[in-house]
Enzyme design. Structure first.
Site, PDB file in Angstrom:
ATOM      1  CG  HIS A  26      -1.554   0.920   1.660  1.00 52.95           C
ATOM      2  ND1 HIS A  26      -1.175   1.878   2.593  1.00 52.95           N
ATOM      3  CD2 HIS A  26      -2.842   0.994   1.573  1.00 52.95           C
ATOM      4  CE1 HIS A  26      -2.028   2.669   2.816  1.00 52.95           C
ATOM      5  NE2 HIS A  26      -3.257   2.111   2.218  1.00 52.95           N
ATOM      6  CB  SER A 245      -9.689   1.825   1.152  1.00 46.47           C
ATOM      7  OG  SER A 245      -9.612   0.415   0.512  1.00 46.47           O
ATOM      8  CE  LYS A 246      -3.276  -0.957   6.189  1.00 42.35           C
ATOM      9  NZ  LYS A 246      -2.432  -1.752   6.698  1.00 42.35           N
ATOM     10  NE  ARG A 247      -8.988  -6.520   1.632  1.00 39.23           N
ATOM     11  CZ  ARG A 247      -9.883  -7.430   2.323  1.00 39.23           C
ATOM     12  NH1 ARG A 247     -10.909  -7.369   1.723  1.00 39.23           N
ATOM     13  NH2 ARG A 247      -9.623  -7.846   3.296  1.00 39.23           N
ATOM     14  CD  GLU A 248     -11.816   0.984  -2.530  1.00 37.12           C
ATOM     15  OE1 GLU A 248     -11.649   2.193  -2.648  1.00 37.12           O
ATOM     16  OE2 GLU A 248     -12.911   0.366  -2.028  1.00 37.12           O
TER      17      GLU A 248
END
Ligand code: GLU
Length: 322
Positions: A26, A245-248
């Site tokens: 990230h 947001s970590k995922r995005e």
């Protein structure tokens, strides 16, 4: 003030980078990797790597390896073997037993909503545990977590970046969880045990963990561990100031051609940290840029405010995933 000078007797620095493999590397993690690496290595210190994969439901398969490949492609080299928290439950268990032995750890049967109902925290703020189960599980309640008792004392430390920081645990969180209802040891316990057992004496990480540090210092004191020097780096946020947001938002091998673009990512992270890598390093191998960072990193130039991380977006590469 150098980290080494901060540690009694100028003991060599042992720093670390401890990402959670819940999504590919990230931008915030990239900044933490660059900052912790430069500040550990600049005094000839060691830089260790730990995968914080304890929260198994959130850990995604293959992500830890993807992170390691990304770090390698970005020129990072770590000392020793990578530590995986998921393989260290015995160490956490034995620390837990020592805490139980102090008489300060106790079983709690409260649900989050019960705590929210009693605690007067404003919306969004961290809940302060009201102490319901402190003197024994009330009738009809079953154990959901283990907590550790805290007292009304100020925990203070001098952060390398932020300066003096203090917090009263009793008014900011109250007795806190050290083992969760669904089994795993809480992050605070694991991180304190791992840092101590790896001999880490310098923790450089994102400012989202600043307010967690007093809890960790408290656990270090209860367990008889030394307290490392801390440095909390500014947070990477979205351009509108909201939390990433970590995922995005990922800087991963899957998204980018690190061989061509790695130097740009390192430049972006260094600039974010207030450093000025010289233009003659444009396009240089990542290891050279990190070598420059190790020699020239200036702690005093790290800004205090969170900001977006402007990452390169070339027409001939995939756009930065949002
Ligand atoms: N695993 C945490 C994260 O990725 C960092 C923990 C730490 O550096 O203490 O945000």
């Amino acid at each position: 003030m150098t980290p080494a000078a901060d540690i009694a007797g100028s003991v060599p620095v042992v720093g670390r980078f401890a990402p959670s493999p819940t999504g590919p590397l990230h931008p915030g993690s990239l900044v933490a990797a660059v900052g912790s690496y430069a500040l550990a290595r600049r005094d000839g210190g060691t830089w260790l790597l730990r995968m914080e994969d304890l929260d198994t439901p959130r850990v995604l398969p293959g992500i830890a390896d993807d992170m390691l490949r990304t770090l390698e492609a970005l020129g990072f080299r770590w000392d020793g073997e990578v530590v995986y928290q998921s393989r260290r439950t015995e160490a956490y268990q034995s620390a837990m037993e020592r805490l139980l032995g102090t008489g300060l750890a106790y079983s709690c049967g409260c649900t989050r909503s019960e705590i929210a109902r009693i605690s007067s925290a404003p919306h969004g703020a961290e809940l302060v545990y009201p102490g319901t189960c402190r003197d024994g599980l009330p009738e009809g309640k079953t154990e959901r977590a283990l907590r550790v008792k805290v007292y009304d004392e100020l925990i203070e430390f001098n952060d390398l970046v932020v300066g003096h920081y203090s917090q009263s645990l009793s008014s900011s969180c109250g007795d806190f969880v050290i083992q969760r209802a669904d089994g795993p040891f809480a992050y605070h316990l694991a991180v304190v045990v791992d840092d101590a057992e790896s001999g880490i004496n310098q923790v450089v990480r994102g400012a989202d963990l600043l307010s967690s540090t007093p809890r960790q210092i408290y656990l270090q004191r209860l367990l008889g561990y030394p307290t490392p020097v801390y440095g909390h780096l500014p947070l990477v946020v979205n351009p509108d100031g909201t939390k990433l947001s970590k995922r995005e938002n990922a800087v991963s091998l899957a998204d980018r051609d690190l061989e061509r673009e790695g130097w740009r990512l390192l430049f972006a992270a260094l600039r974010f940290l207030g450093q000025s890598p010289p233009p003659d390093l444009n396009g240089a191998p990542c290891s050279e840029i990190l070598g420059w960072a190790v020699k020239s990193f200036d702690l005093a130039r790290i800004p205090l405010t969170s900001a977006p991380l402007p990452l390169p977006c070339q027409a001939d590469t995939l756009p930065y995933r949002r």
